[in-house]
Design a protein around this motif. Structure first.
Motif, PDB file in Angstrom:
ATOM      1  N   ASN A 183       0.800  -1.225   0.000  1.00 45.30           N
ATOM      2  CA  ASN A 183       0.000   0.000   0.000  1.00 45.30           C
ATOM      3  C   ASN A 183       0.832   1.274   0.000  1.00 45.30           C
ATOM      4  N   SER A 184       2.152   1.138  -0.087  1.00 43.89           N
ATOM      5  CA  SER A 184       3.031   2.300  -0.093  1.00 43.89           C
ATOM      6  C   SER A 184       3.300   2.763  -1.526  1.00 43.89           C
ATOM      7  N   VAL A 185       3.874   3.955  -1.657  1.00 43.57           N
ATOM      8  CA  VAL A 185       4.239   4.442  -2.988  1.00 43.57           C
ATOM      9  C   VAL A 185       5.336   3.567  -3.589  1.00 43.57           C
ATOM     10  N   VAL A 186       6.195   3.011  -2.743  1.00 42.23           N
ATOM     11  CA  VAL A 186       7.245   2.103  -3.227  1.00 42.23           C
ATOM     12  C   VAL A 186       6.612   0.845  -3.811  1.00 42.23           C
ATOM     13  N   GLY A 187       5.685   0.250  -3.063  1.00 42.67           N
ATOM     14  CA  GLY A 187       5.004  -0.936  -3.566  1.00 42.67           C
ATOM     15  C   GLY A 187       4.240  -0.653  -4.839  1.00 42.67           C
ATOM     16  N   GLY A 188       3.573   0.495  -4.904  1.00 43.52           N
ATOM     17  CA  GLY A 188       2.837   0.846  -6.110  1.00 43.52           C
ATOM     18  C   GLY A 188       3.735   0.954  -7.325  1.00 43.52           C
ATOM     19  N   TYR A 189       4.918   1.547  -7.146  1.00 46.43           N
ATOM     20  CA  TYR A 189       5.876   1.671  -8.251  1.00 46.43           C
ATOM     21  C   TYR A 189       6.376   0.303  -8.705  1.00 46.43           C
ATOM     22  N   LEU A 190       6.724  -0.550  -7.742  1.00 46.98           N
ATOM     23  CA  LEU A 190       7.243  -1.879  -8.087  1.00 46.98           C
ATOM     24  C   LEU A 190       6.179  -2.730  -8.770  1.00 46.98           C
ATOM     25  N   LEU A 191       4.939  -2.616  -8.320  1.00 50.95           N
ATOM     26  CA  LEU A 191       3.871  -3.409  -8.928  1.00 50.95           C
ATOM     27  C   LEU A 191       3.583  -2.959 -10.350  1.00 50.95           C
ATOM     28  N   LYS A 192       3.752  -1.676 -10.637  1.00 50.01           N
ATOM     29  CA  LYS A 192       3.568  -1.208 -12.011  1.00 50.01           C
ATOM     30  C   LYS A 192       4.638  -1.774 -12.939  1.00 50.01           C
ATOM     31  N   LEU A 193       5.813  -2.033 -12.383  1.00 50.17           N
ATOM     32  CA  LEU A 193       6.866  -2.676 -13.171  1.00 50.17           C
ATOM     33  C   LEU A 193       6.507  -4.130 -13.461  1.00 50.17           C
ATOM     34  N   LEU A 194       5.978  -4.797 -12.445  1.00 50.11           N
ATOM     35  CA  LEU A 194       5.660  -6.217 -12.571  1.00 50.11           C
ATOM     36  C   LEU A 194       4.389  -6.457 -13.371  1.00 50.11           C
ATOM     37  N   SER A 195       3.461  -5.512 -13.298  1.00 48.94           N
ATOM     38  CA  SER A 195       2.179  -5.686 -13.985  1.00 48.94           C
ATOM     39  C   SER A 195       1.755  -4.350 -14.584  1.00 48.94           C
ATOM     40  N   PRO A 196       2.250  -4.025 -15.769  1.00 49.08           N
ATOM     41  CA  PRO A 196       1.913  -2.737 -16.396  1.00 49.08           C
ATOM     42  C   PRO A 196       0.491  -2.690 -16.952  1.00 49.08           C
ATOM     43  N   THR A 197      -0.229  -3.796 -16.897  1.00 53.57           N
ATOM     44  CA  THR A 197      -1.618  -3.829 -17.360  1.00 53.57           C
ATOM     45  C   THR A 197      -2.554  -3.508 -16.196  1.00 53.57           C
ATOM     46  N   LEU A 198      -3.825  -3.870 -16.321  1.00 53.05           N
ATOM     47  CA  LEU A 198      -4.805  -3.611 -15.271  1.00 53.05           C
ATOM     48  C   LEU A 198      -4.920  -4.759 -14.287  1.00 53.05           C
ATOM     49  N   ASN A 199      -4.199  -5.844 -14.522  1.00 52.47           N
ATOM     50  CA  ASN A 199      -4.392  -7.070 -13.746  1.00 52.47           C
ATOM     51  C   ASN A 199      -3.268  -7.285 -12.734  1.00 52.47           C
ATOM     52  N   TYR A 200      -3.675  -7.514 -11.470  1.00 59.09           N
ATOM     53  CA  TYR A 200      -2.718  -7.840 -10.413  1.00 59.09           C
ATOM     54  C   TYR A 200      -2.984  -9.270  -9.963  1.00 59.09           C
ATOM     55  N   GLY A 201      -2.291 -10.201 -10.585  1.00 59.67           N
ATOM     56  CA  GLY A 201      -2.489 -11.610 -10.270  1.00 59.67           C
ATOM     57  C   GLY A 201      -1.656 -12.063  -9.092  1.00 59.67           C
ATOM     58  N   ALA A 202      -1.884 -13.301  -8.688  1.00 57.13           N
ATOM     59  CA  ALA A 202      -1.139 -13.860  -7.563  1.00 57.13           C
ATOM     60  C   ALA A 202       0.356 -13.905  -7.862  1.00 57.13           C
ATOM     61  N   GLY A 203       0.716 -14.171  -9.121  1.00 57.17           N
ATOM     62  CA  GLY A 203       2.127 -14.230  -9.489  1.00 57.17           C
ATOM     63  C   GLY A 203       2.820 -12.890  -9.379  1.00 57.17           C
ATOM     64  N   GLU A 204       2.164 -11.843  -9.874  1.00 55.64           N
ATOM     65  CA  GLU A 204       2.754 -10.502  -9.814  1.00 55.64           C
ATOM     66  C   GLU A 204       2.946 -10.055  -8.370  1.00 55.64           C
ATOM     67  N   ILE A 205       1.944 -10.268  -7.542  1.00 53.80           N
ATOM     68  CA  ILE A 205       2.070  -9.870  -6.135  1.00 53.80           C
ATOM     69  C   ILE A 205       3.166 -10.691  -5.464  1.00 53.80           C
ATOM     70  N   GLY A 206       3.254 -11.960  -5.793  1.00 52.03           N
ATOM     71  CA  GLY A 206       4.267 -12.823  -5.195  1.00 52.03           C
ATOM     72  C   GLY A 206       5.683 -12.421  -5.527  1.00 52.03           C
ATOM     73  N   ARG A 207       5.884 -11.731  -6.649  1.00 49.12           N
ATOM     74  CA  ARG A 207       7.230 -11.323  -7.055  1.00 49.12           C
ATOM     75  C   ARG A 207       7.634  -9.954  -6.533  1.00 49.12           C
ATOM     76  N   CYS A 208       6.740  -9.262  -5.875  1.00 49.62           N
ATOM     77  CA  CYS A 208       7.048  -7.915  -5.385  1.00 49.62           C
ATOM     78  C   CYS A 208       8.050  -7.972  -4.233  1.00 49.62           C
ATOM     79  N   PRO A 209       9.139  -7.207  -4.287  1.00 44.93           N
ATOM     80  CA  PRO A 209      10.099  -7.200  -3.174  1.00 44.93           C
ATOM     81  C   PRO A 209       9.506  -6.536  -1.932  1.00 44.93           C
ATOM     82  N   ILE A 210       9.861  -7.076  -0.776  1.00 42.63           N
ATOM     83  CA  ILE A 210       9.411  -6.510   0.491  1.00 42.63           C
ATOM     84  C   ILE A 210      10.615  -5.879   1.178  1.00 42.63           C
TER      85      ILE A 210
END
Length: 288
Positions: A183-210
């Motif tokens: 829910n942070s701006v960092v997470g939002g930026y990283l998720l846009k890299l992993l999923s540049p489309t409209l879909n946030y799947g389980a795989g994309e979330i699983g690859r996000c660095p913490i």
């Protein structure tokens, strides 16, 4: 103008062509563990007929809904038909969108029969997946979003759909840290890299660095406060199944107008407090 070596993309799992990525963001994929190293991300079921199996909770007798079940076995023994259902929803962070229920009588007997029919006689598990994670507390998010990503914490007793995917860890503190990053701006930026489309799947979330920060206790405390404030706001509306009373009635001033002003002030104070806490979390992860 962007210049980057194609080899750099190999540092990110699945190698997305995110040519605009900054060096700190690229380093994050090498330095910090992914969500999948801390928790499991799961896609939910597809009933194939939501009009038959899914309702808004207000549509049925409240006594027919079983809340807070801790296991499939307990749900079967309850002999109840309706159970809370994470099914995505509008943009809502930290807590909320608890509106849907699903017919899961006798461990989804009717839903399994329907899934078998849809699968031309094949096993229902092709469509109704990850049942072993039903009724566990976790973190959920809306799978398809045209705006900013938003994740929410929820307690035990829920099933979940492919529109409201979930993640599960074995430690509530890990849930809080993951929720804070996503829910942070960092997470939002990283998720846009992993999923540049409209879909946030389980795989994309699983690859996000913490990102790790030296102030994890602060982050966990912040998340607990944010969830509590978001829940308070959600429960202040009659659309919540935990609704007790209108906020204006909880402020017993000398006139109705003064009570409403007090309720409005309290709501605005909570909003501003959440904003400040979110900004603190953002700073902590940016500095990580």
């Amino acid at each position: 103008r962007y210049e980057v070596s194609p080899k750099e993309f190999l540092k990110i799992e699945n190698c997305p062509i995110a040519y605009w990525i900054t060096k700190p963001a690229l380093d994050a994929f090498q330095t910090f563990p992914a969500v999948s190293k801390i928790a499991v991300t799961k896609k939910g079921m597809a009933t194939g007929n939501n009009a038959r199996f899914v309702r808004m909770w207000q549509e049925v007798d409240a006594t027919a809904i079983r809340f807070h079940c801790k296991s499939r076995g307990e749900a079967v023994q309850s002999r109840q038909k309706w159970f809370p259902y994470n099914d995505g929803g509008l943009f809502k962070r930290w807590y909320g969108n608890n509106e849907s229920i699903i017919d899961w009588f006798n461990d989804g007997e009717e839903a399994k029969l329907h899934a078998t029919e849809r699968n031309n006689g094949g096993h229902w598990s092709r469509l109704l997946v990850n049942l072993d994670y039903f009724f566990r507390p976790g973190v959920t998010w809306t799978a398809i979003s045209t705006g900013r990503f938003a994740a929410r914490k929820y307690g035990d007793g829920f099933l979940f759909s492919s529109a409201g995917m979930c993640l599960f860890s074995n430690d509530p503190a890990d849930d809080n840290v993951i929720l804070a990053v996503l829910n942070s701006v960092v997470g939002g930026y990283l998720l846009k890299l992993l999923s540049p489309t409209l879909n946030y799947g389980a795989g994309e979330i699983g690859r996000c660095p913490i990102a790790h920060t030296s102030k994890l206790d602060t982050v966990c405390s912040n998340v607990a406060t944010l969830v509590a404030l978001a829940k308070s706001g959600w429960d202040s509306f009659e659309t919540s199944w935990d609704f007790q009373a209108l906020p204006v009635l909880q402020h017993k001033a000398t006139t109705l107008e003064l009570s409403q002003e007090a309720a409005d002030t309290n709501y605005l104070d909570n909003f501003n407090r959440m904003k400040l806490i979110e900004e603190e979390n953002n700073r902590l992860f940016i500095d990580a």
